[in-house]
Design a protein around this motif. Structure first.
Motif, PDB file in Angstrom:
ATOM      1  N   VAL A 305      13.690   7.341   6.043  1.00 51.46           N
ATOM      2  CA  VAL A 305      13.647   5.879   6.075  1.00 51.46           C
ATOM      3  C   VAL A 305      14.517   5.391   7.230  1.00 51.46           C
ATOM      4  O   VAL A 305      15.419   6.088   7.700  1.00 51.46           O
ATOM      5  N   LEU A 306      14.216   4.172   7.668  1.00 47.84           N
ATOM      6  CA  LEU A 306      15.037   3.512   8.675  1.00 47.84           C
ATOM      7  C   LEU A 306      16.012   2.600   7.945  1.00 47.84           C
ATOM      8  O   LEU A 306      15.609   1.672   7.247  1.00 47.84           O
ATOM      9  N   GLU A 307      17.297   2.883   8.091  1.00 44.74           N
ATOM     10  CA  GLU A 307      18.324   2.076   7.439  1.00 44.74           C
ATOM     11  C   GLU A 307      18.927   1.135   8.481  1.00 44.74           C
ATOM     12  O   GLU A 307      19.432   1.567   9.509  1.00 44.74           O
ATOM     13  N   ARG A 334      23.363  -2.820   3.991  1.00 44.23           N
ATOM     14  CA  ARG A 334      22.203  -2.355   4.730  1.00 44.23           C
ATOM     15  C   ARG A 334      20.957  -2.425   3.860  1.00 44.23           C
ATOM     16  O   ARG A 334      21.037  -2.559   2.641  1.00 44.23           O
ATOM     17  N   PHE A 335      19.817  -2.332   4.503  1.00 45.34           N
ATOM     18  CA  PHE A 335      18.550  -2.253   3.784  1.00 45.34           C
ATOM     19  C   PHE A 335      17.717  -1.156   4.407  1.00 45.34           C
ATOM     20  O   PHE A 335      17.930  -0.755   5.566  1.00 45.34           O
ATOM     21  N   ARG A 336      16.758  -0.625   3.633  1.00 50.42           N
ATOM     22  CA  ARG A 336      15.998   0.547   4.060  1.00 50.42           C
ATOM     23  C   ARG A 336      14.504   0.243   4.088  1.00 50.42           C
ATOM     24  O   ARG A 336      13.956  -0.361   3.165  1.00 50.42           O
ATOM     25  N   LEU A 337      13.875   0.705   5.173  1.00 49.10           N
ATOM     26  CA  LEU A 337      12.433   0.574   5.355  1.00 49.10           C
ATOM     27  C   LEU A 337      11.835   1.964   5.410  1.00 49.10           C
ATOM     28  O   LEU A 337      12.224   2.781   6.260  1.00 49.10           O
ATOM     29  N   GLY A 338      10.898   2.249   4.502  1.00 45.31           N
ATOM     30  CA  GLY A 338      10.246   3.545   4.511  1.00 45.31           C
ATOM     31  C   GLY A 338       9.265   3.678   5.662  1.00 45.31           C
ATOM     32  O   GLY A 338       9.096   2.773   6.486  1.00 45.31           O
ATOM     33  N   LEU A 418      13.217  -9.352   2.108  1.00 43.52           N
ATOM     34  CA  LEU A 418      12.940  -8.698   3.385  1.00 43.52           C
ATOM     35  C   LEU A 418      11.807  -7.688   3.245  1.00 43.52           C
ATOM     36  O   LEU A 418      10.877  -7.646   4.067  1.00 43.52           O
ATOM     37  N   LEU A 419      11.880  -6.848   2.219  1.00 42.84           N
ATOM     38  CA  LEU A 419      10.837  -5.844   2.032  1.00 42.84           C
ATOM     39  C   LEU A 419       9.490  -6.497   1.748  1.00 42.84           C
ATOM     40  O   LEU A 419       8.444  -6.003   2.192  1.00 42.84           O
ATOM     41  N   GLY A 420       9.503  -7.611   1.019  1.00 45.08           N
ATOM     42  CA  GLY A 420       8.250  -8.306   0.750  1.00 45.08           C
ATOM     43  C   GLY A 420       7.563  -8.781   2.019  1.00 45.08           C
ATOM     44  O   GLY A 420       6.339  -8.633   2.174  1.00 45.08           O
ATOM     45  N   LEU A 432      -2.251  -1.391   6.835  1.00 45.60           N
ATOM     46  CA  LEU A 432      -1.586  -0.179   6.370  1.00 45.60           C
ATOM     47  C   LEU A 432      -1.100  -0.359   4.938  1.00 45.60           C
ATOM     48  O   LEU A 432      -0.671  -1.448   4.540  1.00 45.60           O
ATOM     49  N   ALA A 433      -1.157   0.713   4.177  1.00 47.36           N
ATOM     50  CA  ALA A 433      -0.581   0.696   2.836  1.00 47.36           C
ATOM     51  C   ALA A 433       0.939   0.824   2.964  1.00 47.36           C
ATOM     52  O   ALA A 433       1.430   1.780   3.584  1.00 47.36           O
ATOM     53  N   PRO A 434       1.706  -0.115   2.425  1.00 47.68           N
ATOM     54  CA  PRO A 434       3.167  -0.027   2.538  1.00 47.68           C
ATOM     55  C   PRO A 434       3.690   1.232   1.864  1.00 47.68           C
ATOM     56  O   PRO A 434       3.142   1.689   0.855  1.00 47.68           O
ATOM     57  N   PRO A 435       4.747   1.815   2.398  1.00 49.85           N
ATOM     58  CA  PRO A 435       5.311   3.011   1.767  1.00 49.85           C
ATOM     59  C   PRO A 435       5.992   2.662   0.450  1.00 49.85           C
ATOM     60  O   PRO A 435       6.334   1.502   0.189  1.00 49.85           O
ATOM     61  N   GLU A 436       6.187   3.663  -0.361  1.00 51.79           N
ATOM     62  CA  GLU A 436       6.885   3.456  -1.626  1.00 51.79           C
ATOM     63  C   GLU A 436       8.339   3.079  -1.350  1.00 51.79           C
ATOM     64  O   GLU A 436       8.990   3.660  -0.477  1.00 51.79           O
TER      65      GLU A 436
END
Length: 692
Positions: A305-307, A334-338, A418-420, A432-436
């Motif tokens: 993931v990108l943190e 921080r927040f994480r993006l898969g 943010l993730l939304g 694209l299908a968002p990652p889990e």
């Protein structure tokens, strides 16, 4: 300056020629090497970027970075050999080498590595991002052929040929000739059968020149204004999926997905590119990125993931005390993006310089316009902006510098929000299908203000109770004395100011809400000027929530009651201060609407220090806490970003919203007032009557 004046054909500055002239000044004139020579190149790059976007953030960041290097770390500039560079790519290579040779363990503020990074970004934009828009038609130069019509008269016919001829090219050699060719001419026609060949000679020259200008001029736009279309994005993603072993295409696709440049994604592996940070769950120090970077690749279990973090400067006043009490953030959230399926961040480790550009060039024949790295990395920010995301959301997701986005300083964002937005961009924008989702390190990022609302409710409740008790004391017996009246007035003024601050997001300045004439209570509107000067860029109209309107009416009634109480005690105060406010005496400019009193009945003007002194007994926290909490609440409530920025007086967006040519309506500010009313209710800031 003489050189600049010399390069003003037709009274207009040709920025590109000035840039080339400044950067190519002959050696031996005081700019042989070092900071002066580098400064000439920085000016040249800024002038060239100004042609495309005068308000581009990277221009301001580079100017600030160069200024800081000159004043605080001149030895860094002395060690850069920009004097030998002869073009922009060479200067960029020199700056990148100097930055990579610096340690990356310095603090987020005052980092020469960060300042050099701003210069690198500017020159990278000059070298790579100013790609022309190429049409499907590879326009060959045009020519005008004079021939007779079927009726026997002469006719100018515009044809597209293989070449234009040396003479026509020479006519386009100067900006003056190009501008003259573009100028409207009343005698320019294509077909005029009533005239002879000789009469058409001059027209034919101008028509030929105009045709050449039309055919040969490149429509150059900055990447920020020429973002990828949906088709171009899908072509890139499809090519990357079809070539999983191509590091260049994988890097470009990841740049599209995360809204960050390829270089920044590569640097997220660490300065040495040694690999991933592995989270073992036992240490809080596993995921600490360099201060100048906005993200780091982290492996959580088997998922990469990108943190990312939002690096904001700390509060200047009471920072440690506020952090110890949990009232302010230390900036480590921080927040994480898969990573979506089909893409592998690990392929970035095998990326060679220029490989991404080479891979993008291979896709040239599949799209109408060439891919450029700036166009690719700018897609996410452009999509979020068009979809209605707040600039703070866009800045956090795309790793923008908070120094260029005031909204990021004032807005606390939940990681779910943010993730939304990011998942919506992947799903609706890229297909694209968002990652889990993976566990998030923190529930909130952004604004450093962390004031619990329950704490504020308790503080304002105690203040309201103190005012009520003082009011009962003042109304008991023979009436209040001077000291009791002054204390009741000061508490009531503090309460009213706090309510108005939380209702409008007014900046913490001296003499806030200064003039009674700035209010229009029947329409619930107010004029605010809370930054530089009255009538400056931050002056604006705001809509008032019902609680603020009611409290202002209570303040007007309070001034009348105060005049009655103080008439026998301080007649001069009533005559000189209260009478003008109550419109009982005309002439001159009215004094500030709010003020404090000392124990002897003397007026204490509401400057910044006086306001802080009185609110410290009620709410000893950062003085702009109301602005932080209100904007965070408005974003969470889903208020339109342009309405928020118009109400807060943020640069550019706020000005555009209230400009004469804008489609923004005053009615849209009512949504801000409605959400502010909800916040006042949550904080217990209800309209309160005068204690007198």
């Amino acid at each position: 300056m003489r050189r600049v004046r010399h390069l003003q054909p037709g009274g207009q500055v040709d920025r590109l020629r000035i840039a080339q002239a400044v950067a190519a000044r002959a050696p031996g004139r005081g700019v042989e090497a070092g900071p002066d020579r580098l400064g000439a190149w920085v000016l040249a790059a800024m002038l060239q970027r100004l042609e495309g976007d005068p308000a581009e953030n990277r221009i301001f960041a580079a100017a600030d970075g160069y200024r800081r290097l000159r004043t605080k770390r001149p030895e860094v500039l002395d060690g850069i050999g920009a004097g030998a560079a002869r073009d922009f790519p060479a200067v960029l290579e020199t700056l990148v080498a100097a930055r990579e040779g610096m340690p990356s363990a310095e603090g987020p503020a005052g980092s020469p590595r960060r300042w050099l990074g701003a210069l690198c970004t500017l020159f990278d934009g000059v070298v790579h991002d100013r790609a022309a828009i190429h049409r499907r038609f590879e326009g060959s130069p045009g020519r005008v052929v004079l021939r007779r019509t079927s009726a026997g008269g002469p006719e100018d016919v515009l044809e597209w040929g293989d070449d234009l001829g040396r003479e026509a090219e020479d006519r386009l050699g100067t900006p003056g000739a190009t501008a003259a060719a573009d100028a409207p001419r009343n005698t320019r026609h294509v077909t005029r059968p009533e005239k002879s060949f000789d009469a058409l000679a001059q027209d034919r020259v101008w028509t030929a020149t105009a045709a050449a200008v039309t055919a040969t001029r490149g429509l150059a736009l900055p990447a920020e204004h020429d973002v990828l279309t949906g088709h171009e994005a899908r072509v890139l993603l499809g090519a990357a999926r079809g070539s999983p072993g191509d590091p260049g295409l994988q890097a470009a696709a990841l740049s599209l997905i995360y809204g960050r440049s390829v270089d920044r994604l590569l640097s997220a592996f660490g300065s040495a590119g040694e690999g991933l940070v592995i989270e073992d769950g036992d240490s809080d120090d596993d995921c600490v990125a360099g201060p100048e970077e906005s993200g780091e690749w982290v492996k959580v279990g088997e998922t990469v993931v990108l943190e990312a973090a939002v690096h904001l400067p700390p509060f200047k006043i009471g920072a440690q005390e506020a952090a110890d009490l949990g009232l302010a953030s230390d900036g480590t959230e921080r927040f994480r993006l898969g990573c979506p399926a089909g893409f592998a961040p690990g392929t970035l480790l095998g990326l060679a310089p220029g490989m991404a550009d080479l891979s993008l060039r291979r896709l040239r024949d599949r799209v109408a316009r060439p891919y450029a790295r700036g166009r690719v990395s700018g897609w996410l920010a452009a999509w979020l902006r068009r979809a209605g995301a707040d600039p703070a959301v866009t800045g956090a997701l795309c790793g923008h510098d908070p120094g260029n986005h005031a909204q990021m300083h004032y807005t606390a964002l939940s990681t779910d929000l943010l993730l939304g937005w990011w998942e919506r961009a992947l799903r609706e924008g890229l297909g694209l299908a968002p990652p889990e989702r993976v566990p998030q390190p923190a529930p909130v990022v952004g604004s450093r203000a962390r004031l619990p609302r329950e704490l504020l409710r308790l503080a304002f409740g105690e203040l309201a109770q103190d005012i009520a008790e003082l009011g009962a004391l003042c109304r008991d017996g023979q009436g209040p004395g001077l000291a009791a009246a002054a204390e009741a007035h000061n508490l009531f003024a503090t309460y009213t100011l706090e309510l108005l601050m939380f209702a409008t997001g007014h900046r913490p300045v001296g003499a806030p809400f200064e003039r009674a004439g700035d209010y229009d209570l029947p329409t619930a509107m107010m004029w605010i000027s809370d930054k530089a000067t009255r009538g400056g860029p931050s002056s604006r109209m705001v809509a008032l929530p019902p609680a603020a309107v009611a409290q202002l009416r209570h303040w007007e009634a309070h001034l009348g009651a105060l005049a009655e109480v103080l008439s026998p005690l301080c007649p001069v105060l009533v005559r000189d201060r209260l009478a003008p406010l109550l419109k009982q005496r005309s002439g001159g400019s009215p004094p500030p609407l709010f003020f404090f009193l000392d124990g002897t009945g003397q007026v204490v003007e509401p400057d910044h220090a006086a306001i802080l002194k009185h609110r410290a007994t009620v709410l000893p926290v950062q003085d702009n806490a109301a602005r932080h909490l209100l904007r965070s609440h408005l974003v969470t409530a889903g208020v339109a970003p342009n309405a928020i920025d118009a109400a807060f007086g943020h640069a550019r967006l706020g000005e555009e919203a209230l400009s004469a040519s804008s489609a923004f309506r005053i009615q849209e500010l009512r949504a801000v007032a409605g959400a502010a009313q909800d916040l006042l209710g949550e904080l217990g800031l209800a309209p309160l009557r005068s204690p007198l």
